[in-house]
Design a protein around this motif. Structure first.
Motif, PDB file in Angstrom:
ATOM      1  N   TRP A 143     138.946  19.678  16.712  1.00 33.82           N
ATOM      2  CA  TRP A 143     139.355  20.971  17.256  1.00 33.82           C
ATOM      3  C   TRP A 143     140.846  20.962  17.598  1.00 33.82           C
ATOM      4  O   TRP A 143     141.551  21.931  17.338  1.00 33.82           O
ATOM      5  N   PHE A 144     141.325  19.852  18.199  1.00 31.28           N
ATOM      6  CA  PHE A 144     142.753  19.760  18.489  1.00 31.28           C
ATOM      7  C   PHE A 144     143.566  19.902  17.204  1.00 31.28           C
ATOM      8  O   PHE A 144     144.553  20.629  17.165  1.00 31.28           O
ATOM      9  N   GLU A 145     143.138  19.212  16.157  1.00 30.15           N
ATOM     10  CA  GLU A 145     143.870  19.287  14.896  1.00 30.15           C
ATOM     11  C   GLU A 145     143.843  20.703  14.311  1.00 30.15           C
ATOM     12  O   GLU A 145     144.850  21.198  13.803  1.00 30.15           O
ATOM     13  N   ALA A 146     142.718  21.378  14.408  1.00 30.78           N
ATOM     14  CA  ALA A 146     142.605  22.745  13.880  1.00 30.78           C
ATOM     15  C   ALA A 146     143.608  23.675  14.555  1.00 30.78           C
ATOM     16  O   ALA A 146     144.152  24.579  13.921  1.00 30.78           O
ATOM     17  N   ALA A 147     143.884  23.440  15.821  1.00 31.05           N
ATOM     18  CA  ALA A 147     144.822  24.288  16.554  1.00 31.05           C
ATOM     19  C   ALA A 147     146.282  23.982  16.203  1.00 31.05           C
ATOM     20  O   ALA A 147     147.173  24.739  16.576  1.00 31.05           O
ATOM     21  N   ARG A 148     146.514  22.899  15.477  1.00 33.45           N
ATOM     22  CA  ARG A 148     147.888  22.539  15.064  1.00 33.45           C
ATOM     23  C   ARG A 148     148.309  23.205  13.761  1.00 33.45           C
ATOM     24  O   ARG A 148     149.456  23.054  13.337  1.00 33.45           O
ATOM     25  N   ASN A 149     147.428  23.966  13.132  1.00 30.37           N
ATOM     26  CA  ASN A 149     147.757  24.566  11.833  1.00 30.37           C
ATOM     27  C   ASN A 149     149.061  25.364  11.819  1.00 30.37           C
ATOM     28  O   ASN A 149     149.823  25.257  10.851  1.00 30.37           O
TER      29      ASN A 149
ATOM     30  N   LEU B  45     153.085  16.551  21.097  1.00 24.39           N
ATOM     31  CA  LEU B  45     152.352  17.740  21.494  1.00 24.39           C
ATOM     32  C   LEU B  45     151.493  17.422  22.708  1.00 24.39           C
ATOM     33  O   LEU B  45     150.961  16.321  22.826  1.00 24.39           O
ATOM     34  N   TYR B  46     151.366  18.392  23.595  1.00 21.17           N
ATOM     35  CA  TYR B  46     150.415  18.322  24.699  1.00 21.17           C
ATOM     36  C   TYR B  46     149.363  19.388  24.425  1.00 21.17           C
ATOM     37  O   TYR B  46     149.702  20.529  24.086  1.00 21.17           O
ATOM     38  N   GLU B  47     148.090  19.014  24.559  1.00 18.77           N
ATOM     39  CA  GLU B  47     147.001  19.913  24.174  1.00 18.77           C
ATOM     40  C   GLU B  47     145.931  19.946  25.259  1.00 18.77           C
ATOM     41  O   GLU B  47     145.707  18.953  25.947  1.00 18.77           O
ATOM     42  N   GLU B  48     145.279  21.095  25.371  1.00 20.37           N
ATOM     43  CA  GLU B  48     144.159  21.242  26.300  1.00 20.37           C
ATOM     44  C   GLU B  48     143.026  21.994  25.622  1.00 20.37           C
ATOM     45  O   GLU B  48     143.269  22.902  24.820  1.00 20.37           O
ATOM     46  N   ILE B  49     141.820  21.612  25.977  1.00 21.63           N
ATOM     47  CA  ILE B  49     140.621  22.357  25.589  1.00 21.63           C
ATOM     48  C   ILE B  49     140.002  22.872  26.877  1.00 21.63           C
ATOM     49  O   ILE B  49     139.765  22.105  27.815  1.00 21.63           O
ATOM     50  N   ARG B  50     139.765  24.193  26.899  1.00 24.93           N
ATOM     51  CA  ARG B  50     139.172  24.838  28.072  1.00 24.93           C
ATOM     52  C   ARG B  50     137.946  25.642  27.653  1.00 24.93           C
ATOM     53  O   ARG B  50     137.926  26.222  26.572  1.00 24.93           O
ATOM     54  N   GLN B  51     136.952  25.642  28.528  1.00 27.05           N
ATOM     55  CA  GLN B  51     135.755  26.455  28.319  1.00 27.05           C
ATOM     56  C   GLN B  51     135.458  27.149  29.642  1.00 27.05           C
ATOM     57  O   GLN B  51     135.404  26.483  30.687  1.00 27.05           O
ATOM     58  N   ASN B  52     135.289  28.466  29.583  1.00 29.86           N
ATOM     59  CA  ASN B  52     135.101  29.263  30.814  1.00 29.86           C
ATOM     60  C   ASN B  52     136.238  29.036  31.810  1.00 29.86           C
ATOM     61  O   ASN B  52     136.020  29.030  33.018  1.00 29.86           O
TER      62      ASN B  52
ATOM     63  N   PHE C 161     127.587  24.071  23.661  1.00 26.61           N
ATOM     64  CA  PHE C 161     127.319  25.051  22.621  1.00 26.61           C
ATOM     65  C   PHE C 161     127.091  26.424  23.254  1.00 26.61           C
ATOM     66  O   PHE C 161     126.606  26.537  24.366  1.00 26.61           O
ATOM     67  N   GLY C 162     127.459  27.478  22.515  1.00 26.23           N
ATOM     68  CA  GLY C 162     127.162  28.836  22.950  1.00 26.23           C
ATOM     69  C   GLY C 162     128.267  29.513  23.739  1.00 26.23           C
ATOM     70  O   GLY C 162     128.140  30.694  24.079  1.00 26.23           O
ATOM     71  N   ILE C 163     129.323  28.796  24.048  1.00 29.25           N
ATOM     72  CA  ILE C 163     130.435  29.370  24.811  1.00 29.25           C
ATOM     73  C   ILE C 163     131.723  29.028  24.077  1.00 29.25           C
ATOM     74  O   ILE C 163     131.993  27.849  23.811  1.00 29.25           O
ATOM     75  N   ASP C 164     132.510  30.038  23.734  1.00 26.74           N
ATOM     76  CA  ASP C 164     133.764  29.800  23.018  1.00 26.74           C
ATOM     77  C   ASP C 164     134.671  28.860  23.794  1.00 26.74           C
ATOM     78  O   ASP C 164     134.630  28.792  25.028  1.00 26.74           O
ATOM     79  N   VAL C 165     135.506  28.162  23.033  1.00 32.94           N
ATOM     80  CA  VAL C 165     136.457  27.194  23.569  1.00 32.94           C
ATOM     81  C   VAL C 165     137.862  27.667  23.225  1.00 32.94           C
ATOM     82  O   VAL C 165     138.103  28.177  22.130  1.00 32.94           O
ATOM     83  N   GLU C 166     138.778  27.496  24.157  1.00 30.31           N
ATOM     84  CA  GLU C 166     140.181  27.817  23.926  1.00 30.31           C
ATOM     85  C   GLU C 166     140.948  26.495  23.799  1.00 30.31           C
ATOM     86  O   GLU C 166     140.863  25.640  24.682  1.00 30.31           O
TER      87      GLU C 166
ATOM     88  N   ILE D  40     140.968  30.009  19.391  1.00 30.45           N
ATOM     89  CA  ILE D  40     139.603  30.113  19.927  1.00 30.45           C
ATOM     90  C   ILE D  40     138.657  29.497  18.907  1.00 30.45           C
ATOM     91  O   ILE D  40     138.715  29.816  17.713  1.00 30.45           O
ATOM     92  N   ILE D  41     137.786  28.624  19.388  1.00 28.75           N
ATOM     93  CA  ILE D  41     136.802  27.967  18.520  1.00 28.75           C
ATOM     94  C   ILE D  41     135.407  28.257  19.066  1.00 28.75           C
ATOM     95  O   ILE D  41     135.162  28.160  20.280  1.00 28.75           O
ATOM     96  N   GLU D  42     134.512  28.596  18.158  1.00 31.57           N
ATOM     97  CA  GLU D  42     133.113  28.813  18.511  1.00 31.57           C
ATOM     98  C   GLU D  42     132.346  27.533  18.203  1.00 31.57           C
ATOM     99  O   GLU D  42     132.193  27.161  17.040  1.00 31.57           O
ATOM    100  N   PRO D  43     131.880  26.812  19.229  1.00 30.80           N
ATOM    101  CA  PRO D  43     131.147  25.571  18.988  1.00 30.80           C
ATOM    102  C   PRO D  43     129.911  25.802  18.120  1.00 30.80           C
ATOM    103  O   PRO D  43     129.235  26.834  18.249  1.00 30.80           O
ATOM    104  N   ARG D  44     129.655  24.853  17.236  1.00 30.06           N
ATOM    105  CA  ARG D  44     128.511  24.951  16.332  1.00 30.06           C
ATOM    106  C   ARG D  44     127.354  24.079  16.830  1.00 30.06           C
ATOM    107  O   ARG D  44     127.567  23.077  17.514  1.00 30.06           O
ATOM    108  N   VAL D  45     126.150  24.463  16.452  1.00 27.92           N
ATOM    109  CA  VAL D  45     124.962  23.684  16.802  1.00 27.92           C
ATOM    110  C   VAL D  45     125.120  22.247  16.312  1.00 27.92           C
ATOM    111  O   VAL D  45     124.810  21.292  17.016  1.00 27.92           O
TER     112      VAL D  45
END
Length: 137
Positions: free
Chosen positions: A27-33, A85-92, A65-70, A5-10
């Motif tokens: 963000w994709f790279e951060a999720a590969r840790n 790797l296959y990756e997805e970013i989802r919001q709401n 901004f203002g809505i967490d991202v998965e 889960i990533i909280e978007p920054r201003v």
């Protein structure tokens, strides 16, 4: 699947009012840790093994901004020394971006790729992507 889960920054928001497209690869790279940790448990760059060969991103919908991202990451293909790797970013719950990244297990000292060790392969296999057909297919 790995999930972060990533909280978007201003500061990641651009003049058009959505998260800038240059932010999503980060963000994709951060999720590969967790995957990096499998190959380099001590996180040292002296022992680093994961060398990126290719990334592709399809931008599907805007991210705000203002809505967490998965960020979800699966192993799509597992080769002898490489993985895709296959990756997805989802919001709401909405798909905003999808991508792929190809890495190779590489020994920088020898300047050669190496086989993925069995213990790492077994862990990666727990996160294999199983494609489900779209309705009507």
């Amino acid at each position: 699947m790995y999930k972060k889960i990533i909280e978007p920054r201003v500061s990641e928001t651009d003049g058009v009012g959505h998260i800038n497209n240059t932010t999503l690869p980060i963000w994709f790279e951060a999720a590969r840790n967790p995957i990096f940790k499998l190959f380099t448990p001590d996180d040292s760059f002296e022992n680093w093994r994961m060398i990126i060969l290719n990334i592709n991103i399809d931008y599907v919908s805007q991210v705000y901004f203002g809505i967490d991202v998965e960020v979800c990451t699966w192993v799509k293909k597992l080769g002898n020394s490489s993985l895709e790797l296959y990756e997805e970013i989802r919001q709401n719950g909405n798909l905003c971006a999808k991508g792929k990244a190809v890495y190779v297990n590489y020994h920088t000292g020898n300047q050669k790729s190496e086989l993925i060790p069995d213990h790492i392969r077994k862990e990666l296999e727990k996160h294999l992507y199983e494609e489900t057909p779209e309705p009507g297919e």
